[in-house]
Design a protein around this motif. Structure first.
Motif, PDB file in Angstrom:
ATOM      1  N   ASN A  77       0.808  -1.292   0.182  1.00 16.48           N
ATOM      2  CA  ASN A  77       0.086  -0.004  -0.158  1.00 16.48           C
ATOM      3  C   ASN A  77       0.773   1.448  -0.145  1.00 16.48           C
ATOM      4  O   ASN A  77       0.282   2.168  -0.491  1.00 16.48           O
ATOM      5  CB  ASN A  77      -0.926   0.074   1.308  1.00 16.48           C
ATOM      6  N   SER A  78       2.113   1.205   0.627  1.00 18.67           N
ATOM      7  CA  SER A  78       2.968   2.415   0.691  1.00 18.67           C
ATOM      8  C   SER A  78       4.196   2.200  -0.203  1.00 18.67           C
ATOM      9  O   SER A  78       4.803   1.161  -0.013  1.00 18.67           O
ATOM     10  CB  SER A  78       3.383   2.318   2.314  1.00 18.67           C
ATOM     11  N   ILE A  79       4.259   3.006  -1.154  1.00 24.09           N
ATOM     12  CA  ILE A  79       5.413   2.803  -2.151  1.00 24.09           C
ATOM     13  C   ILE A  79       6.196   4.176  -1.823  1.00 24.09           C
ATOM     14  O   ILE A  79       6.124   5.259  -1.505  1.00 24.09           O
ATOM     15  CB  ILE A  79       4.865   3.310  -3.580  1.00 24.09           C
ATOM     16  N   ALA A  80       7.489   3.722  -1.412  1.00 23.98           N
ATOM     17  CA  ALA A  80       8.495   4.674  -1.007  1.00 23.98           C
ATOM     18  C   ALA A  80       8.868   5.679  -2.275  1.00 23.98           C
ATOM     19  O   ALA A  80       8.703   5.418  -3.205  1.00 23.98           O
ATOM     20  CB  ALA A  80       9.772   3.934  -0.818  1.00 23.98           C
ATOM     21  N   ALA A  81       9.007   6.956  -1.804  1.00 23.39           N
ATOM     22  CA  ALA A  81       9.316   7.998  -2.677  1.00 23.39           C
ATOM     23  C   ALA A  81      10.485   8.880  -2.114  1.00 23.39           C
ATOM     24  O   ALA A  81      10.232   9.556  -1.250  1.00 23.39           O
ATOM     25  CB  ALA A  81       7.983   8.886  -2.736  1.00 23.39           C
ATOM     26  N   PRO A  82      11.616   8.563  -2.966  1.00 18.65           N
ATOM     27  CA  PRO A  82      12.000   7.568  -3.856  1.00 18.65           C
ATOM     28  C   PRO A  82      12.084   6.221  -3.265  1.00 18.65           C
ATOM     29  O   PRO A  82      12.153   6.112  -2.113  1.00 18.65           O
ATOM     30  CB  PRO A  82      13.367   7.825  -4.366  1.00 18.65           C
ATOM     31  N   PHE A  83      12.261   4.963  -4.269  1.00 16.71           N
ATOM     32  CA  PHE A  83      12.169   3.657  -3.751  1.00 16.71           C
ATOM     33  C   PHE A  83      13.917   3.764  -3.084  1.00 16.71           C
ATOM     34  O   PHE A  83      14.791   4.298  -3.555  1.00 16.71           O
ATOM     35  CB  PHE A  83      12.298   2.756  -4.718  1.00 16.71           C
ATOM     36  N   GLN A 128      14.037   6.622  -8.798  1.00 14.05           N
ATOM     37  CA  GLN A 128      12.735   7.507  -8.991  1.00 14.05           C
ATOM     38  C   GLN A 128      12.457   7.022 -10.338  1.00 14.05           C
ATOM     39  O   GLN A 128      13.054   7.385 -11.340  1.00 14.05           O
ATOM     40  CB  GLN A 128      13.043   8.805  -8.691  1.00 14.05           C
ATOM     41  N   LEU A 129      11.072   6.806 -10.509  1.00 17.05           N
ATOM     42  CA  LEU A 129      10.423   6.662 -11.646  1.00 17.05           C
ATOM     43  C   LEU A 129      10.036   8.017 -12.360  1.00 17.05           C
ATOM     44  O   LEU A 129       9.166   8.760 -11.952  1.00 17.05           O
ATOM     45  CB  LEU A 129       9.232   5.763 -11.596  1.00 17.05           C
ATOM     46  N   ILE A 130      10.678   8.240 -13.325  1.00 12.90           N
ATOM     47  CA  ILE A 130      10.400   9.740 -14.230  1.00 12.90           C
ATOM     48  C   ILE A 130       9.358   9.709 -15.082  1.00 12.90           C
ATOM     49  O   ILE A 130       8.769  10.617 -15.041  1.00 12.90           O
ATOM     50  CB  ILE A 130      11.627  10.075 -14.768  1.00 12.90           C
ATOM     51  N   GLY A 131       9.246   8.692 -15.774  1.00 12.19           N
ATOM     52  CA  GLY A 131       7.866   8.498 -16.661  1.00 12.19           C
ATOM     53  C   GLY A 131       7.761   7.271 -17.168  1.00 12.19           C
ATOM     54  O   GLY A 131       8.772   6.394 -17.053  1.00 12.19           O
ATOM     55  N   PHE A 132       6.744   6.584 -17.849  1.00 13.38           N
ATOM     56  CA  PHE A 132       6.661   5.548 -18.655  1.00 13.38           C
ATOM     57  C   PHE A 132       5.493   5.544 -19.622  1.00 13.38           C
ATOM     58  O   PHE A 132       4.973   6.568 -19.548  1.00 13.38           O
ATOM     59  CB  PHE A 132       6.182   4.587 -17.518  1.00 13.38           C
ATOM     60  N   PHE A 147       9.912   2.427 -19.681  1.00 14.52           N
ATOM     61  CA  PHE A 147       9.889   3.382 -18.589  1.00 14.52           C
ATOM     62  C   PHE A 147      11.474   4.151 -18.359  1.00 14.52           C
ATOM     63  O   PHE A 147      12.446   3.571 -18.861  1.00 14.52           O
ATOM     64  CB  PHE A 147       9.663   2.802 -17.146  1.00 14.52           C
ATOM     65  N   HIS A 148      11.189   5.225 -17.759  1.00 16.66           N
ATOM     66  CA  HIS A 148      12.778   6.063 -17.675  1.00 16.66           C
ATOM     67  C   HIS A 148      12.580   6.184 -15.856  1.00 16.66           C
ATOM     68  O   HIS A 148      11.894   6.601 -15.219  1.00 16.66           O
ATOM     69  CB  HIS A 148      12.309   7.391 -18.248  1.00 16.66           C
ATOM     70  N   VAL A 149      13.889   5.923 -15.578  1.00 17.39           N
ATOM     71  CA  VAL A 149      14.238   5.853 -13.794  1.00 17.39           C
ATOM     72  C   VAL A 149      15.662   6.554 -13.813  1.00 17.39           C
ATOM     73  O   VAL A 149      16.565   6.640 -14.512  1.00 17.39           O
ATOM     74  CB  VAL A 149      14.325   4.300 -13.538  1.00 17.39           C
ATOM     75  N   TYR A 150      15.561   7.422 -12.776  1.00 15.62           N
ATOM     76  CA  TYR A 150      16.576   7.920 -12.286  1.00 15.62           C
ATOM     77  C   TYR A 150      17.165   7.176 -10.714  1.00 15.62           C
ATOM     78  O   TYR A 150      16.262   7.208 -10.017  1.00 15.62           O
ATOM     79  CB  TYR A 150      16.304   9.379 -12.081  1.00 15.62           C
ATOM     80  N   ARG A 167       0.946   3.461 -10.025  1.00 14.46           N
ATOM     81  CA  ARG A 167       1.051   3.553  -8.569  1.00 14.46           C
ATOM     82  C   ARG A 167       2.406   4.295  -8.134  1.00 14.46           C
ATOM     83  O   ARG A 167       2.444   4.881  -7.372  1.00 14.46           O
ATOM     84  CB  ARG A 167       0.919   2.136  -7.835  1.00 14.46           C
ATOM     85  N   VAL A 168       3.495   3.611  -8.940  1.00 13.64           N
ATOM     86  CA  VAL A 168       4.920   4.012  -8.507  1.00 13.64           C
ATOM     87  C   VAL A 168       4.842   5.275  -8.826  1.00 13.64           C
ATOM     88  O   VAL A 168       5.435   6.433  -8.118  1.00 13.64           O
ATOM     89  CB  VAL A 168       5.901   3.340  -9.031  1.00 13.64           C
TER      90      VAL A 168
END
Length: 163
Positions: free
Chosen positions: A3-9, A85-89, A94-97, A139-140
């Motif tokens: 339920n809880s998604i870390a920001a950022p992972f 951090q998911l930047i976009g998809f 998908f684009h991750v930093y 969700r991410v």
């Protein structure tokens, strides 16, 4: 997915292996990518893209572009954690930093920005994500929407213009 998604992972704490130290006495550049990749493997599990996904669907992901910046050297005993951090998809990529951090002191050693595609491993072609993965990515992305886009995103390598 939790339920809880870390920001950022945030990855688990990672250790540098002795064989990864180069003749300069610090982590060899090749192994930064190994550590970034291991962190992504941790992120994949709650998204549903881990080894079971490949086995069950014959689909996986492949990085098609990567940009690593080396900011501060690390040594054998340096404990590390990696943020993602998911930047976009979209439907197929998908684009991750990511940032590699000293696990105790928090300073940034390196960053890695990747573009990853979803691949049908049987056909060896880029393919759309299934609805469950699209929902997990959303969700991410929603959880990461509270984060600013890092200033390093989208950087390019170029020689300065001659004066």
């Amino acid at each position: 997915m939790p339920n809880s998604i870390a920001a950022p992972f945030l990855s688990s704490v990672m250790a540098i292996e002795p064989a990864w130290i180069d003749y300069n006495g610090h982590l060899n550049v090749a192994y930064y990518q190994v550590l970034f990749d291991r962190a992504i493997d941790e992120l994949y599990l709650p998204i549903g893209l881990g080894p079971d996904y490949l086995r069950e669907t014959k689909h996986s992901t492949m990085v098609v572009e990567s940009h690593v910046r080396y900011l501060r050297e690390v040594h054998l005993e340096t404990p590390l954690r990696i943020t993602a951090q998911l930047i976009g998809f979209d439907t197929k990529r998908f684009h991750v930093y990511q940032e590699m951090l000293h696990a105790e002191e928090g300073w940034v050693s390196a960053t890695c920005e990747t573009m990853t595609v979803h691949v049908d491993m049987t056909a060896k072609k880029v393919a759309s994500f299934p609805p469950a993965v699209m929902a997990a990515l959303q969700r991410v992305k929603d959880a990461h929407a509270v984060l600013p886009v890092p200033a390093a995103v989208g950087r390019r390598i170029a020689m300065p213009a001659a004066k």
